[in-house]
Design an enzyme around this catalytic site. Structure first.
Site, short mmCIF file in Angstrom:
data_model
loop_
_atom_site.label_atom_id
_atom_site.label_comp_id
_atom_site.label_asym_id
_atom_site.label_seq_id
_atom_site.Cartn_x
_atom_site.Cartn_y
_atom_site.Cartn_z
N LEU A 69 0.80 -1.23 0.00
CA LEU A 69 0.00 0.00 0.00
C LEU A 69 0.83 1.28 0.00
CD1 LEU A 69 -2.88 -1.19 2.35
CD2 LEU A 69 -2.73 -1.29 -0.15
N CYS A 70 2.12 1.16 -0.27
CA CYS A 70 2.98 2.34 -0.41
C CYS A 70 2.87 2.89 -1.83
CB CYS A 70 4.44 1.99 -0.12
SG CYS A 70 4.81 1.88 1.62
N HIS A 71 2.86 4.21 -1.93
CA HIS A 71 2.82 4.86 -3.23
C HIS A 71 4.22 4.91 -3.84
CE1 HIS A 71 -0.80 6.44 -1.28
NE2 HIS A 71 -1.29 6.57 -2.50
N MET A 105 8.35 4.98 5.49
CA MET A 105 8.46 3.56 5.15
C MET A 105 9.72 3.30 4.31
SD MET A 105 6.09 2.57 6.97
CE MET A 105 6.47 0.86 6.73
N GLU A 106 10.08 4.24 3.48
CA GLU A 106 11.30 4.09 2.68
C GLU A 106 12.53 4.10 3.58
OE1 GLU A 106 8.12 5.20 -0.12
OE2 GLU A 106 8.65 5.87 1.88
N ASP A 120 23.80 -10.98 6.45
CA ASP A 120 24.13 -11.91 5.37
C ASP A 120 25.64 -11.98 5.12
OD1 ASP A 120 23.61 -13.67 3.06
OD2 ASP A 120 24.25 -11.93 1.91
#
Length: 157
Positions: A69-71, A105-106, A120
């Site tokens: 739901l992120c643009h 969010m980014e 990793d």
């Protein structure tokens, strides 16, 4: 309980484009020997922090592809910094845009991917005799600050 439960992307059509910035950070706890190997450039997979920096930038740019739901928004700047302590690595990511929606969010995605990349790259050094990771831990991922203002030189809204 009844009612419709659905999913929708927030409509930002009518929102104005403004300068936005968000900074997030997180920490990966590592063995002291692993931190030393990172500092001395002795990790078998290579330069941990430079690979993690590139991974974070790529993750920021692709956030809208992995969070449903992120643009998709124009990313105008990304800064990735690392602070090594005796017991791990702190990653800090700042994301900038001029858009209709924020970049929290980014920034969070960039931080988590940076920390996952560190894990990793050093996992061979972190495993115990049974191939487990009893000490390694990603923690304290959070948004430190967000900014929204009409232009970069104005006061925040």
């Amino acid at each position: 309980m009844s009612g419709k439960i659905g999913v929708k992307m927030v409509d930002i059509t009518e929102k104005p484009e403004v300068y936005r910035e968000a900074t997030a950070s997180g920490f990966i706890r590592l063995k002291k020997e692993t931190v030393k190997a990172i500092l001395e450039g002795k990790v078998p997979k290579g330069d941990v922090l430079n690979v993690a920096r590139v991974a974070a930038i790529l993750a920021v740019k692709k956030t809208w592809e992995i969070l449903p739901l992120c643009h998709p928004i124009p990313i105008t700047g990304v800064e990735v910094d690392f602070d090594l302590t005796e017991d791990g690595v702190e990653a800090t990511v700042t994301v900038k845009t001029t858009s209709k929606t924020g970049v929290e969010m980014e920034a969070l995605t960039g931080v988590t991917v940076a920390l996952l990349t560190v894990w990793d790259m050093v996992k061979s050094l972190e495993k115990d005799s049974r191939g487990q990771y009893p000490y390694t831990l990603i923690k304290e991922v959070r948004v430190l600050e967000k900014v929204k203002q009409a232009s970069k030189d104005d006061k925040p809204i």
